[in-house]
Structures are given as C-alpha cells and as structure tokens.
Scaffold this active site. Structure first.
Site, PDB file in Angstrom:
ATOM      1  N   LYS A  23       0.870  -1.183   0.000  1.00 50.28           N
ATOM      2  CA  LYS A  23       0.000   0.000   0.000  1.00 50.28           C
ATOM      3  C   LYS A  23       0.905   1.230   0.000  1.00 50.28           C
ATOM      4  O   LYS A  23       1.653   1.465   0.947  1.00 50.28           O
ATOM      5  CB  LYS A  23      -0.900   0.003   1.231  1.00 50.28           C
ATOM      6  CG  LYS A  23      -1.945   1.116   1.246  1.00 50.28           C
ATOM      7  CD  LYS A  23      -2.828   1.002   2.487  1.00 50.28           C
ATOM      8  CE  LYS A  23      -4.007   1.960   2.402  1.00 50.28           C
ATOM      9  NZ  LYS A  23      -3.584   3.373   2.400  1.00 50.28           N
ATOM     10  N   ASP A  25       2.037   5.242  -0.183  1.00 51.59           N
ATOM     11  CA  ASP A  25       1.632   6.527   0.381  1.00 51.59           C
ATOM     12  C   ASP A  25       1.702   7.585  -0.715  1.00 51.59           C
ATOM     13  O   ASP A  25       2.596   8.431  -0.742  1.00 51.59           O
ATOM     14  CB  ASP A  25       2.560   6.883   1.547  1.00 51.59           C
ATOM     15  CG  ASP A  25       2.015   8.018   2.389  1.00 51.59           C
ATOM     16  OD1 ASP A  25       0.839   8.386   2.207  1.00 51.59           O
ATOM     17  OD2 ASP A  25       2.763   8.541   3.226  1.00 51.59           O
ATOM     18  N   GLU A 176       3.466   2.075   4.112  1.00 47.85           N
ATOM     19  CA  GLU A 176       2.097   2.410   4.482  1.00 47.85           C
ATOM     20  C   GLU A 176       1.280   1.209   4.927  1.00 47.85           C
ATOM     21  O   GLU A 176       0.458   1.300   5.835  1.00 47.85           O
ATOM     22  CB  GLU A 176       1.410   3.100   3.287  1.00 47.85           C
ATOM     23  CG  GLU A 176       0.007   3.595   3.560  1.00 47.85           C
ATOM     24  CD  GLU A 176      -0.017   4.873   4.386  1.00 47.85           C
ATOM     25  OE1 GLU A 176      -1.116   5.330   4.718  1.00 47.85           O
ATOM     26  OE2 GLU A 176       1.065   5.401   4.711  1.00 47.85           O
TER      27      GLU A 176
END
Length: 320
Positions: A23, A25, A176
């Site tokens: 994931k 950022d 993240e």
C-alpha cells in the site's frame, strides 16, 4: 471513471485465492493513454475525476512501442523522500496549473507512477475480467515499456503470495501497509468492495474540518474541529491540536480562512469547551488524522493531524 476502492480489513487473508500488494503513500490516479498513434502525453485524473496532467509533466510522454497502444491504468503517483514514499512530498503539486511552475517542481523532486491495474487495452474494456488476468496483461505491458524505455517513469510493483509476510516486512520498512485483492475480482469503478482489503500500519482515517480554534496567543491555528460525514450530516468527532505546528498549520489555515461561515456545519452537538471560540468553516477540507480510535462518547482518542487530503472530497470520506 472513478477508481475501485478497498475496504478496511481485520486480518490479512491467507488462502491462495488472494494476492497482496504494498500500500503506497501516494495519490491515486487513473492514467489514460489514447488518441492518435504518435508520441503523446498520458492524461492523469484523480479519484475525484479532476484532471492533473499539467501538474505532473515528469510522468512524461509515451514513446517507443507503447506509443501506438491504447491504455487505461490505475495506480498511484508517488514521491520518494529519503528512499520512502511520502504523501507530504506531493503537497505542493496537486493544484499546480502553470506548466512552467510544474516543470520546476518536477525537476526538483520527480514523481513516479506505480501502476497496479489495467482497465482498458487497445479499445477493449477489461473491467469485467478477473484481477489475475488483468494483472498478467499489465505485466506484459510493463515489460514492453521497460525494454525500450518508452515510459521511463512508469513502474509496476510486484505482487506477493504471502500477505502475512508482506505485512510484517512493510511494517519493518516503515511503509504504508498492504492491500489484498481477490484474484477472481472484477474491477468495480467507484465502489468500495470487500474483494479488495486494505491493512494500513498507521491507525489513520480521513475526516472533514468543520471549524478551527486559534492558538492561545490568538495568532495562529491551534486546533481543528473535525467530523465524519454521514447521511444525517457531519458527525462531530473532536478537536485536533497535535501535528499543527509550523508550516503544516499555516498551510491548513490558508485553506480554511476563505471557507469561513456563521453556520455550524456539524449535525451533532459540539461541546462548549471545543466550540466557544471556534471559527466555523464550510465542510470542504479533508484531513488525515491518526488516533487510538474513538472514546465511548464518539470522540477521537489522542488524535494527531497527519496531512491535508486535496485529492479527496467529503463524499469520498463517507463510508471509508
């Protein structure tokens, strides 16, 4: 088109029907490469369908073997700061409309487009196909781009089979989090689906600013009053003062001052201790807040402002 969204998960799936990605950022964006068969600029739109092509000239022109292809990609625009993706590194880029200023910013701190899904290829709509099939086609496209250097700032990050190991590794690296995707899932534009699950490492959520309080000396931004959009209106979630020192607070105050209103934007009660000296604003600015969850009274526990989210609207936050 608006991108498909992930639902917050409670445990990373372990069965083989799921695949797992980092994931990032960054700023979610769809990239459309279409038109005549010639060297051309990809068109970037945010998750709110705003065209930000001018703001990111370093994402370049499509040349070489890809110049004759018709593509629609989903992914993230990412700025790297000290070797890690940083949303703060994009803060000055979202609203740039002057091409010369955008070029200067791009030269100083170029971004990269990390593509993770392929939604159209050579005129064929792919959203109804399974994720695994779309991903294989995306990998083929990426290999072509890398082979001839036709899109130097395009990257396709890897996919992982073991989500638990990835979750542990991304936490150790300060990333993240993880997104897990069911390999059979079609693409559902604009919908938040449980076929995509997100597992961020930081307990951070997006809220809407409905007011602000000055510092004790009355000169700067001391705290913001935030709420959670609902069908009944903006539900008050509390006062946030941490994380607003220095430039972060000044930038946020600059956004809030033009939105000043005499009407209280919250649909639920704001305690007098929070609202007695507050300046109310139209609920348009979205911010990310880290906290330890909600108290029994529905207020944020130990909240801290993380960043402004110019890529989101209050409607995007509802149900997130």
């Amino acid at each position: 088109m608006r991108p498909m969204l992930a639902t917050s998960g409670t445990r990373v799936p372990t069965d083989p029907g799921w695949a797992h990605e980092v994931k990032w950022d960054g700023m979610r964006a769809l990239v459309d490469v279409s038109g005549a068969r010639e060297r051309r600029t990809p068109r970037l739109t945010t998750r709110t369908e705003r065209d930000v092509t001018v703001a990111f000239p370093e994402l370049g022109v499509v040349d070489g073997a890809l110049a004759g292809r018709d593509l629609l990609l989903d992914g993230e625009v990412v700025a790297m700061v000290e070797g890690r993706p940083s949303f703060a590194g994009l803060a000055d880029r979202f609203h740039v409309t002057d091409a010369r200023r955008a070029a200067r910013l791009a030269a100083a701190a170029p971004t990269t487009y990390l593509a993770f899904d392929l939604l159209r290829l050579d005129g064929e709509d792919l959203i109804g196909r399974p994720w695994a099939e779309r991903r294989r086609m995306l990998d083929d496209i990426a290999a072509t781009a890398l082979d001839d250097g036709g899109w130097p700032r395009l990257s396709v990050p890897p996919v992982y089979d073991d989500g638990e190991v990835l979750h542990t590794a991304t936490a150790a690296q300060g990333l993240e989090g993880v997104v897990s995707k069911r390999v059979t899932s079609p693409y559902r534009p604009g919908r938040r689906s449980e076929e995509w699950l997100k597992f961020p490492h930081r307990p951070t959520r997006s809220y809407v600013v409905g007011g602000w309080r000055p510092e004790k000396d009355g000169r700067g931004l001391g705290a913001v009053l935030v709420g959670e959009p609902s069908t009944a209106g903006l539900v008050y979630r509390g006062r946030v003062g941490s994380g607003l020192a220095g430039a972060a607070g000044r930038r946020l105050l600059d956004l809030l001052l033009p939105l000043t209103t005499h009407e209280v934007p919250f649909a639920t009660e704001v305690p007098p201790t929070d609202g007695d000296v507050a300046t109310w604003v139209r609920p348009e600015v979205v911010v990310d807040i880290a906290s330890l969850g909600l108290t029994g009274g529905g207020r944020l526990r130990q909240p801290s402002h993380q960043r402004v989210r110019p890529d989101l609207t209050p409607d995007d936050v509802m149900g997130a």
